[in-house]
Design a protein around this motif. Structure first.
Motif, PDB file in Angstrom:
ATOM      1  N   ARG A  29      -6.666  -8.381 -11.706  1.00  0.00           N
ATOM      2  CA  ARG A  29      -6.556  -8.486 -13.158  1.00  0.00           C
ATOM      3  C   ARG A  29      -5.660  -7.368 -13.706  1.00  0.00           C
ATOM      4  O   ARG A  29      -4.808  -7.596 -14.556  1.00  0.00           O
ATOM      5  CB  ARG A  29      -7.941  -8.442 -13.795  1.00  0.00           C
ATOM      6  N   TRP A  30      -5.845  -6.148 -13.209  1.00  0.00           N
ATOM      7  CA  TRP A  30      -5.089  -4.997 -13.696  1.00  0.00           C
ATOM      8  C   TRP A  30      -3.593  -5.142 -13.403  1.00  0.00           C
ATOM      9  O   TRP A  30      -2.756  -4.851 -14.244  1.00  0.00           O
ATOM     10  CB  TRP A  30      -5.637  -3.723 -13.053  1.00  0.00           C
ATOM     11  N   TYR A  31      -3.265  -5.582 -12.185  1.00  0.00           N
ATOM     12  CA  TYR A  31      -1.862  -5.694 -11.786  1.00  0.00           C
ATOM     13  C   TYR A  31      -1.283  -7.090 -12.026  1.00  0.00           C
ATOM     14  O   TYR A  31      -0.148  -7.364 -11.639  1.00  0.00           O
ATOM     15  CB  TYR A  31      -1.690  -5.283 -10.321  1.00  0.00           C
ATOM     16  N   ASN A  32      -2.069  -7.959 -12.646  1.00  0.00           N
ATOM     17  CA  ASN A  32      -1.621  -9.295 -13.021  1.00  0.00           C
ATOM     18  C   ASN A  32      -1.064 -10.053 -11.811  1.00  0.00           C
ATOM     19  O   ASN A  32       0.078 -10.518 -11.807  1.00  0.00           O
ATOM     20  CB  ASN A  32      -0.571  -9.221 -14.143  1.00  0.00           C
ATOM     21  N   CYS A  33      -1.896 -10.129 -10.789  1.00  0.00           N
ATOM     22  CA  CYS A  33      -1.507 -10.889  -9.606  1.00  0.00           C
ATOM     23  C   CYS A  33      -2.736 -11.611  -9.065  1.00  0.00           C
ATOM     24  O   CYS A  33      -3.838 -11.479  -9.590  1.00  0.00           O
ATOM     25  CB  CYS A  33      -0.891  -9.986  -8.550  1.00  0.00           C
ATOM     26  N   ASP A  34      -2.531 -12.375  -8.036  1.00  0.00           N
ATOM     27  CA  ASP A  34      -3.607 -13.189  -7.469  1.00  0.00           C
ATOM     28  C   ASP A  34      -4.499 -12.340  -6.554  1.00  0.00           C
ATOM     29  O   ASP A  34      -4.013 -11.531  -5.758  1.00  0.00           O
ATOM     30  CB  ASP A  34      -2.988 -14.350  -6.680  1.00  0.00           C
ATOM     31  N   GLU A  35      -5.789 -12.534  -6.688  1.00  0.00           N
ATOM     32  CA  GLU A  35      -6.765 -11.808  -5.867  1.00  0.00           C
ATOM     33  C   GLU A  35      -6.550 -12.098  -4.380  1.00  0.00           C
ATOM     34  O   GLU A  35      -6.614 -11.210  -3.531  1.00  0.00           O
ATOM     35  CB  GLU A  35      -8.168 -12.233  -6.297  1.00  0.00           C
ATOM     36  N   LYS A  36      -6.266 -13.353  -4.071  1.00  0.00           N
ATOM     37  CA  LYS A  36      -6.053 -13.750  -2.680  1.00  0.00           C
ATOM     38  C   LYS A  36      -4.812 -13.064  -2.097  1.00  0.00           C
ATOM     39  O   LYS A  36      -4.795 -12.678  -0.929  1.00  0.00           O
ATOM     40  CB  LYS A  36      -5.907 -15.267  -2.590  1.00  0.00           C
ATOM     41  N   ALA A  37      -3.783 -12.880  -2.935  1.00  0.00           N
ATOM     42  CA  ALA A  37      -2.568 -12.208  -2.465  1.00  0.00           C
ATOM     43  C   ALA A  37      -2.872 -10.770  -2.070  1.00  0.00           C
ATOM     44  O   ALA A  37      -2.362 -10.267  -1.066  1.00  0.00           O
ATOM     45  CB  ALA A  37      -1.496 -12.253  -3.550  1.00  0.00           C
ATOM     46  N   ILE A  38      -3.721 -10.111  -2.850  1.00  0.00           N
ATOM     47  CA  ILE A  38      -4.095  -8.728  -2.520  1.00  0.00           C
ATOM     48  C   ILE A  38      -4.867  -8.702  -1.202  1.00  0.00           C
ATOM     49  O   ILE A  38      -4.615  -7.867  -0.330  1.00  0.00           O
ATOM     50  CB  ILE A  38      -4.925  -8.085  -3.651  1.00  0.00           C
ATOM     51  N   ARG A  39      -5.814  -9.622  -1.048  1.00  0.00           N
ATOM     52  CA  ARG A  39      -6.608  -9.651   0.193  1.00  0.00           C
ATOM     53  C   ARG A  39      -5.718  -9.917   1.416  1.00  0.00           C
ATOM     54  O   ARG A  39      -5.895  -9.295   2.469  1.00  0.00           O
ATOM     55  CB  ARG A  39      -7.700 -10.706   0.091  1.00  0.00           C
ATOM     56  N   LEU A  40      -4.773 -10.840   1.274  1.00  0.00           N
ATOM     57  CA  LEU A  40      -3.872 -11.154   2.392  1.00  0.00           C
ATOM     58  C   LEU A  40      -2.984  -9.956   2.724  1.00  0.00           C
ATOM     59  O   LEU A  40      -2.778  -9.618   3.898  1.00  0.00           O
ATOM     60  CB  LEU A  40      -3.017 -12.382   2.070  1.00  0.00           C
ATOM     61  N   ARG A  41      -2.458  -9.296   1.698  1.00  0.00           N
ATOM     62  CA  ARG A  41      -1.592  -8.136   1.908  1.00  0.00           C
ATOM     63  C   ARG A  41      -2.391  -6.991   2.538  1.00  0.00           C
ATOM     64  O   ARG A  41      -1.909  -6.289   3.416  1.00  0.00           O
ATOM     65  CB  ARG A  41      -0.984  -7.712   0.566  1.00  0.00           C
ATOM     66  N   ALA A  42      -3.635  -6.817   2.085  1.00  0.00           N
ATOM     67  CA  ALA A  42      -4.489  -5.761   2.641  1.00  0.00           C
ATOM     68  C   ALA A  42      -4.792  -6.019   4.107  1.00  0.00           C
ATOM     69  O   ALA A  42      -4.756  -5.108   4.936  1.00  0.00           O
ATOM     70  CB  ALA A  42      -5.784  -5.657   1.837  1.00  0.00           C
ATOM     71  N   LYS A  43      -5.065  -7.265   4.441  1.00  0.00           N
ATOM     72  CA  LYS A  43      -5.371  -7.597   5.835  1.00  0.00           C
ATOM     73  C   LYS A  43      -4.135  -7.417   6.713  1.00  0.00           C
ATOM     74  O   LYS A  43      -4.214  -6.844   7.794  1.00  0.00           O
ATOM     75  CB  LYS A  43      -5.885  -9.031   5.926  1.00  0.00           C
ATOM     76  N   ALA A  44      -2.986  -7.886   6.224  1.00  0.00           N
ATOM     77  CA  ALA A  44      -1.751  -7.770   7.001  1.00  0.00           C
ATOM     78  C   ALA A  44      -1.331  -6.310   7.159  1.00  0.00           C
ATOM     79  O   ALA A  44      -0.822  -5.913   8.209  1.00  0.00           O
ATOM     80  CB  ALA A  44      -0.634  -8.561   6.321  1.00  0.00           C
ATOM     81  N   GLY A  45      -1.566  -5.504   6.123  1.00  0.00           N
ATOM     82  CA  GLY A  45      -1.162  -4.103   6.175  1.00  0.00           C
ATOM     83  C   GLY A  45      -2.205  -3.184   6.776  1.00  0.00           C
ATOM     84  O   GLY A  45      -1.963  -1.999   6.953  1.00  0.00           O
ATOM     85  N   GLY A  46      -3.383  -3.706   7.059  1.00  0.00           N
ATOM     86  CA  GLY A  46      -4.437  -2.871   7.634  1.00  0.00           C
ATOM     87  C   GLY A  46      -5.012  -1.873   6.637  1.00  0.00           C
ATOM     88  O   GLY A  46      -5.463  -0.805   7.021  1.00  0.00           O
ATOM     89  N   TRP A  47      -4.999  -2.233   5.352  1.00  0.00           N
ATOM     90  CA  TRP A  47      -5.550  -1.333   4.339  1.00  0.00           C
ATOM     91  C   TRP A  47      -7.054  -1.235   4.518  1.00  0.00           C
ATOM     92  O   TRP A  47      -7.734  -2.226   4.771  1.00  0.00           O
ATOM     93  CB  TRP A  47      -5.264  -1.849   2.936  1.00  0.00           C
ATOM     94  N   LEU A  48      -7.582  -0.053   4.366  1.00  0.00           N
ATOM     95  CA  LEU A  48      -9.020   0.171   4.503  1.00  0.00           C
ATOM     96  C   LEU A  48      -9.584   0.661   3.181  1.00  0.00           C
ATOM     97  O   LEU A  48      -9.003   1.533   2.534  1.00  0.00           O
ATOM     98  CB  LEU A  48      -9.304   1.197   5.599  1.00  0.00           C
ATOM     99  N   ARG A  49     -10.700   0.119   2.795  1.00  0.00           N
ATOM    100  CA  ARG A  49     -11.378   0.555   1.569  1.00  0.00           C
ATOM    101  C   ARG A  49     -12.007   1.922   1.806  1.00  0.00           C
ATOM    102  O   ARG A  49     -12.279   2.292   2.948  1.00  0.00           O
ATOM    103  CB  ARG A  49     -12.481  -0.468   1.184  1.00  0.00           C
ATOM    104  N   PRO A  50     -12.279   2.691   0.746  1.00  0.00           N
ATOM    105  CA  PRO A  50     -12.930   3.990   0.945  1.00  0.00           C
ATOM    106  C   PRO A  50     -14.271   3.829   1.661  1.00  0.00           C
ATOM    107  O   PRO A  50     -15.065   2.969   1.312  1.00  0.00           O
ATOM    108  CB  PRO A  50     -13.133   4.508  -0.486  1.00  0.00           C
ATOM    109  N   GLY A  51     -14.466   4.628   2.683  1.00  0.00           N
ATOM    110  CA  GLY A  51     -15.696   4.571   3.462  1.00  0.00           C
ATOM    111  C   GLY A  51     -15.657   3.540   4.576  1.00  0.00           C
ATOM    112  O   GLY A  51     -16.504   3.534   5.441  1.00  0.00           O
TER     113      GLY A  51
END
Length: 196
Positions: A29-51
């Protein structure tokens, strides 16, 4: 006339994804993009949530030690085909390697925070963070615990390989050779060996 779509700031999204605990829906919502796009990019990039880097990952079953040691022994035989490989020599060399690996593991554990900062600096601003994620995973508690478990198993196996055939065999050998060469030992021998 339609609006021109503003480009998505993936660097900022990755920063907020990995440094804050905002839900992905809020980030979208903040970055005005699709939630699924963020999840896909995070998975592809190996992003890790805090903790997430310290969360317990179920340990993998260790490989059988025979499968790991056999190729090493075979390579050692190929390196020196004229000289027979002595088990005590291999055991001692492997013991020294295991000790060095324990030292390395201790260093990594005691300097984990420093290494974490160095990894972040080395990969700062890069789009592809798979290498960073894999390096951080190597520092994770689960990977260090698995390394320690494997080292303990290797050390136990090396100790058993260097030990005699077993406690019963060692005790039998001690009992058999205890009195050899003495009057007492000769008394325990069969009737034909006893002096009259």
């Amino acid at each position: 006339m339609g609006k021109t779509k503003k480009p998505i700031d993936w660097t900022a999204i990755e920063r907020d994804y990995t440094k804050t605990s905002l839900p992905v829906r809020e980030l979208a919502r903040w970055y005005n993009c699709d939630e699924k796009a963020i999840r896909l990019r995070a998975k592809a990039g190996g992003w890790l949530r805090p903790g997430q880097e310290t969360s317990a990952v179920p340990p993998q079953a260790p490989q059988p030690l025979d499968a790991l040691v056999a190729p090493i022994v075979e390579r050692l035989r190929e390196m020196a085909p004229d000289e027979p490989v002595q088990t005590p020599d291999i055991v001692e060399r492997a013991r020294r390697v295991a000790l060095r690996m324990v030292d390395e593991l201790e260093t990594i554990t005691s300097r984990r925070g420093d290494l974490d900062v160095l990894i972040d600096r080395a990969f700062a601003g890069e789009e592809n963070s798979k290498q960073r994620a894999s390096l951080k995973k190597a520092l994770s508690l689960s990977d260090r615990a698995m390394a320690l478990k494997n080292l303990a198993l290797a050390t136990k196996t090396l100790a058993e390989a260097h030990a005699p055939a077993g406690k019963k065999a060692a005790a039998a050998e001690d009992a058999r050779s205890a009195g050899l060469g003495s009057d007492w030992g000769d008394d325990l021998a069969g009737p034909a060996a006893r002096p009259n």
